[in-house]
Design an enzyme around this catalytic site. Structure first.
Site, mmCIF file in Angstrom:
data_model
loop_
_atom_site.group_PDB
_atom_site.id
_atom_site.type_symbol
_atom_site.label_atom_id
_atom_site.label_comp_id
_atom_site.label_asym_id
_atom_site.label_seq_id
_atom_site.Cartn_x
_atom_site.Cartn_y
_atom_site.Cartn_z
ATOM 1 N N GLU A 265 1.089 -1.201 0.071
ATOM 2 C CA GLU A 265 -0.254 0.292 -0.545
ATOM 3 C C GLU A 265 0.994 1.385 -0.176
ATOM 4 O O GLU A 265 2.440 1.296 0.880
ATOM 5 C CB GLU A 265 -0.797 0.094 1.309
ATOM 6 N N LYS B 3 2.339 4.570 1.096
ATOM 7 C CA LYS B 3 2.770 5.194 2.607
ATOM 8 C C LYS B 3 1.873 6.645 2.581
ATOM 9 O O LYS B 3 2.405 7.391 2.119
ATOM 10 C CB LYS B 3 3.972 4.558 3.496
ATOM 11 N N ASP C 110 1.429 10.019 3.304
ATOM 12 C CA ASP C 110 1.715 11.585 4.022
ATOM 13 C C ASP C 110 0.521 12.426 4.707
ATOM 14 O O ASP C 110 0.383 13.359 4.530
ATOM 15 C CB ASP C 110 2.589 12.232 3.425
ATOM 16 N N TYR D 126 -7.287 2.432 5.141
ATOM 17 C CA TYR D 126 -5.831 1.181 5.679
ATOM 18 C C TYR D 126 -6.218 0.198 6.240
ATOM 19 O O TYR D 126 -5.516 -1.319 5.867
ATOM 20 C CB TYR D 126 -5.565 1.945 5.829
ATOM 21 N N LYS E 276 10.405 3.414 3.082
ATOM 22 C CA LYS E 276 10.854 5.040 3.451
ATOM 23 C C LYS E 276 11.383 4.978 1.752
ATOM 24 O O LYS E 276 12.311 4.242 1.309
ATOM 25 C CB LYS E 276 11.110 5.483 4.396
ATOM 26 N N CYS F 51 39.349 36.498 10.294
ATOM 27 C CA CYS F 51 37.821 36.200 10.350
ATOM 28 C C CYS F 51 36.412 36.768 9.453
ATOM 29 O O CYS F 51 37.073 38.207 9.894
ATOM 30 C CB CYS F 51 37.772 35.649 11.806
ATOM 31 N N CYS G 281 35.295 39.888 12.924
ATOM 32 C CA CYS G 281 35.556 40.071 13.080
ATOM 33 C C CYS G 281 37.111 40.672 12.551
ATOM 34 O O CYS G 281 38.379 41.908 13.355
ATOM 35 C CB CYS G 281 36.191 39.611 14.634
ATOM 36 N N CYS H 229 37.531 31.018 14.463
ATOM 37 C CA CYS H 229 38.758 32.087 15.181
ATOM 38 C C CYS H 229 39.733 32.104 16.116
ATOM 39 O O CYS H 229 38.838 31.782 17.601
ATOM 40 C CB CYS H 229 37.025 33.297 14.503
ATOM 41 N N CYS I 178 35.250 38.557 19.788
ATOM 42 C CA CYS I 178 34.860 38.030 18.645
ATOM 43 C C CYS I 178 33.626 38.714 18.284
ATOM 44 O O CYS I 178 32.635 37.501 19.298
ATOM 45 C CB CYS I 178 34.993 36.945 17.130
#
Length: 680
Positions: A115, A117, A119, A226, A315, A419, A422, A437, A442
């Protein structure tokens, strides 16, 4: 006398005729009359019922809509639990399920029901003496919400069963919104300036949980039955397939794509066909359900935890789409990590518009050979987290260059890597995948630290999220986390779009957080490598923050699950005077820095037991379940290992359940887990 009975006769004839046309239109998809002709029948029935209110009955087609809104949903006890399904994600896992079933049945041959599935949202429909009596959600599998009045508005649910139906029975089905119905609903909401639903499942669930059934009636909901839950008719066939065929003949909507097969190879072929045609289905489906067809064999196989042994959900792979990777950006984490991420052309993946995706680190980017400007394949990992799977090499610009972190971080003004926030120095520790960093001041690091401190898993300060954390830091109102506890309403009112009521609520939430458990405080401080599990261990071992602050490297290394890296990080954190000063200010503000948990001893009920919680629990969140385990002396982990004693299984459990079964870990349903808690 004839005048008295003529309205009754006409009403009964109209109801019979309308129900017949409902069956033809909503269930058999074979209408005999136009919508206008159908509306004429409904209108005439309404006129008669308004003129003769004594003739109105709950099962009349006019009663699908129109009841007064509820203040709250009632609770329905399921006579037989609505179990969730185990998942398979590969042919190998499907084959393992099939072989387990064969072994348990002693090689008795069995057929397999296949069957789609759906959702959507699982519901149970109970009929008594031919009338639709009660409809409920799955809930925790044992109790659900009473949504009878909302379910009455769905035209493909018969309000009356055929005369030859069992006197009392329950069928189970999946309520859903078709793709076209979902698109139409969102168009209507957009026209009205209302927020759009993210996907059909959310829309269906939200529609069924409306307290006003007239709102539900406006949504184009549908249902496929179902399963049979139970029946007082003992003469029903010993075949799931034949039972569904029987209910199809007495007015219930059964998925026409269902199939009955004889072999595992036929089941695999059904899955392959459904997966290949997934996009063309008129509704969302996320896999295929396989069931042992014989009802008597189902009973013989029984259940494990909250899952039937006789069924499994295979799935579909995560939905993948293509889009363009415009740029590889770099963000700064709370511990200074430099985290690359993909900036994408917006694309819809599984009902969610994705604009960015994680790229983890430079090594991962180079391994996948992902480059700026590439057309890339995107999927939502676990149907949740967006990730870049791979580039589409046939669409690559031949002049594109491999990504290099240091090149991306090069600052021409400083003539070095820096960085991006900074300008601080960049370094990559030996043996680690991440760049960092080096500037502990910072601003981006502190913004993330503040966001972490107020988060749900730490101090849980409601009202201060990501955006307000950034504003508080950038405005200079909060320079370290202890400053939060010295804020006033007047301080917050300086901020843009901040009202007095909102400011008061935030101040109250900050005050409430002072009583959080010690492990939340330790976790909130953001010590590198110290997650919530480690924070709990430290809280229970030391009992107060100052005992932890004074501990040495050697003592930390004697604590189970505290390795050299974590121990060194803890010692380094508390050796910084600025960190100790923050903790002193937290204490002065009244933040609780001691634990009220009893020290772990061998006599505690869960002492020596290791638990993992997976899936969605109904009675409490995963974090609450873990706290209950720890309060009874147990260990709560995030991953299944050889040391795991119990796996607590909620709805929609995934790979952890598969791994636990392969390792022989004992499974506990939510109800079994609650029983363990109560007995302790």
């Amino acid at each position: 006398m004839e005048d008295m009975f003529s309205p009754l006769i006409e009403v009964e004839n109209l109801r019979r005729e309308i129900n017949r046309h409902n069956q033809l239109y909503y269930v058999q998809d074979n209408p005999e009359i136009s919508d206008a002709q159908y509306d004429t029948l409904i209108r005439r029935l309404k006129e008669l019922e308004e003129a003769h209110p004594e003739l109105v009955t709950p099962d009349s087609p006019t009663q699908r809509v129109g009841a007064e809104p509820l203040k709250a949903f009632g609770i329905v006890n399921h006579p037989y639990p609505l179990l969730s399904l185990a998942n398979a994600f590969s042919d190998t896992e499907l084959e393992a399920w099939y072989q387990r079933v064969k072994k348990l049945l002693g090689n008795i041959p069995f057929q397999i029901d296949c069957e789609p599935k759906m959702d959507g949202l699982a519901v149970a429909l109970t009929y008594r003496n031919g009338k639709f009596a009660t409809g409920a959600t799955r809930g925790d599998g044992f109790q659900g919400e009473n949504i009878t009045r909302n379910l009455r508005t769905i035209h493909s649910i018969p309000l009356n069963a055929e005369p030859n139906a069992p006197p009392v029975f329950e069928v189970r089905g999946e309520v859903y919104l078709s793709k076209n119905g979902f698109a139409k609903l969102n168009r209507e909401r957009a026209d009205k300036g209302l927020p759009l639903f993210a996907n059909p499942r959310n829309a269906a669930a939200g529609s069924l949980r409306q307290l006003d059934p007239s709102v539900t009636a406006e949504r184009p909901l549908d249902i496929f039955i179902y399963a049979l839950g139970y029946s007082e008719d003992s003469l029903l066939p010993d075949s799931h397939w034949q039972i569904l065929d029987y209910f199809s003949k007495i007015g219930f909507r059964i998925n026409p794509l269902n199939r009955l097969v004889n072999t595992l190879e036929e089941a695999k072929e059904y899955y392959r066909q459904m997966a290949a045609n997934r996009a063309s289905l008129p509704y969302e489906a996320d896999g295929v359900v396989f069931k042992v067809d014989s009802v008597s064999l189902q009973h013989r196989l029984g259940d494990v935890g909250r899952e039937p042994r006789w069924a499994i959900a295979y799935k579909f792979p995560a939905e993948q789409v293509m889009t363009r990777l415009k740029k590889i950006g770099i963000s700064v984490g709370r511990t200074g990590t430099l985290n690359p991420f993909a900036v994408l052309e917006p694309v819809n993946v599984g009902g969610v518009v994705v604009k960015q995706a994680a790229l983890h680190n430079e090594d991962d980017i180079l391994r996948k050979d992902i480059r700026e400007g590439d057309t890339v394949i995107i999927q939502r990992a676990g149907e949740v987290i967006p990730e870049v799977v791979a580039p589409v090499l046939s669409k690559r610009n031949p002049e594109s260059k491999p990504f290099r972190m240091e090149e991306s971080l090069f600052n021409p003004n400083l003539n070095r890597t820096a960085c991006p926030v900074c300008g601080g120095e960049i370094y990559r520790p030996a043996g680690e995948a991440m760049h960092y960093c080096a500037n502990v001041s910072c601003p981006a690091q502190f913004e993330r630290q503040l966001e972490h401190f107020v988060s749900r898993g730490a101090m849980d300060i409601r009202g201060i999220g990501e955006s307000l954390s950034v504003i508080l830091a950038q405005q200079g109102l909060v320079k370290n986390v202890s400053d939060l506890y010295y804020l006033t309403t007047a301080d917050l009112l300086q901020l843009p779009r901040m009202g007095e009521k909102s400011a008061d609520n935030i101040i109250d939430a900050i005050a409430d957080s002072k009583t959080r458990p010690l492990d939340r405080v330790i976790f909130g401080l953001g010590v590198r490598h110290v997650g919530n599990e480690t924070a709990t261990l430290l809280s229970r071992h030391y009992g107060n923050i100052w005992a932890l602050a004074k501990t040495g490297l050697g003592e930390l290394q004697t604590i189970p699950d505290i390795g050299d890296k974590i121990a060194s990080s803890i010692v380094a954190y508390f050796s910084e005077e600025k960190n100790v000063a923050v903790i002193r200010r937290l204490e002065e503000a009244g933040v609780r820095l001691t634990s009220d948990q009893k020290p772990v001893n061998k006599n505690m009920p869960f002492s020596g037991m290791e638990f993992v919680v997976t899936g969605k629990l109904e009675s409490f969140s995963r974090e609450e379940a873990q706290e209950k385990i720890r309060s009874l002396g147990g260990t709560a982990k995030d991953n299944v290992t050889k040391a795991t004693n119990y796996l607590v299984v909620g709805a929609d459990a995934g790979s952890k359940l598969t791994k636990a079964r392969s390792m022989g870990v004992k499974e506990l349903s939510e109800r079994e887990f609650i029983n363990m808690l109560e007995q302790s």
